[in-house]
Motif scaffolding. Sequence first.
Motif: not given
Length: 347
Positions: A114-119
């Motif tokens: 996971g990351g800040i830019l995930n959908q």
Amino acid sequence: MKFKTALSLLLVASLVGVAIQGCNGKVVQFIFGDSLSDVGNNNRLNMSLAQASLPYYGIDFGNGLPNGRFTNGRTVADIIGDSTGLPRPPALLDPSLDEKVILENGVNYASGGGGILNQTGTYFIRLGKQASDKFFQDARYVVALGSNDFINNYLMPVYADSWRYNDRTFIEYLMETLQQQLLVLHKLGARKLMVFGLGPMGCIPLQRVLSTTGKCQERANKLALSFNKAASKLLVDLETQLPDASYKFGDAYDVVDDVIRNPNKYGFDNADSPCCSLGNIRPALTCTPASTLCGDRSKYVFWDEYHPSDRANELIAKELIKKFGFMGADSPSPAPEAASAPSPSDE
């Protein structure tokens, strides 16, 4: 299991109403993170390649079987929660999760990769508005994201972000996105929030083995430092702008960097290779039943190519506890007694 999944949960929980029954004002945690905080969500995502479902993950936790944590023992979030007397929140996808469990323990949304830019994802529960407002305002929110946005996105030339941005503009993009997410959380009731800073991600075993020298990749480390500086400023700015906001930033970069560069000073013997590996086959990426284990897991900073060991996580957690100002916190709980390892061999 993306960051905005949690926002969907809070939105529905705050606005759709069945009164909470038996709510005792207990403070719980909502954790948004990646594999450093995952406690089992990705084990239930069949299409995900980032899973900690095989031995020897979890070998030093409980019964020694895989439990979804990407390490041999506890996560940093586990240890900080234990030290401050908060219950360990279960994974969002835990089959036993229901409204009662959430009220008693909170929820862990962290998902490997996971990351800040995930959908966006989708998940729903229902709580009454008046009671849920207090419940969510009293809860603690932990955000531990960012490293995958660099390691598994920006620093990989196969992704468009690697050529669409430069180092400065990519961090600006991350901060703009993170700010919008934190504003939504605040609007939905989140008041007490802690953000974990990034460590020297250029020094994880994977980054070393992919370099031409076997040394830390300093560009990645500089990006981590820039991210931490920008995220810390963002939280200060938001705390001054938003009513009743209590935002804390925890930066353990310097301590982790010192551990990696001077491991013997902290009682470690190895800070550049994983305890669980396939011998000379590098990078092995994950720990598997075919892997061999180091002779003493407490002497290794890293458990696998990406993730710290239980003992390293404890050291990181102690530093963050200081940075968050939890001076009255209890000492971190000891790791559960280790399960017997199947004939580990020294590397």
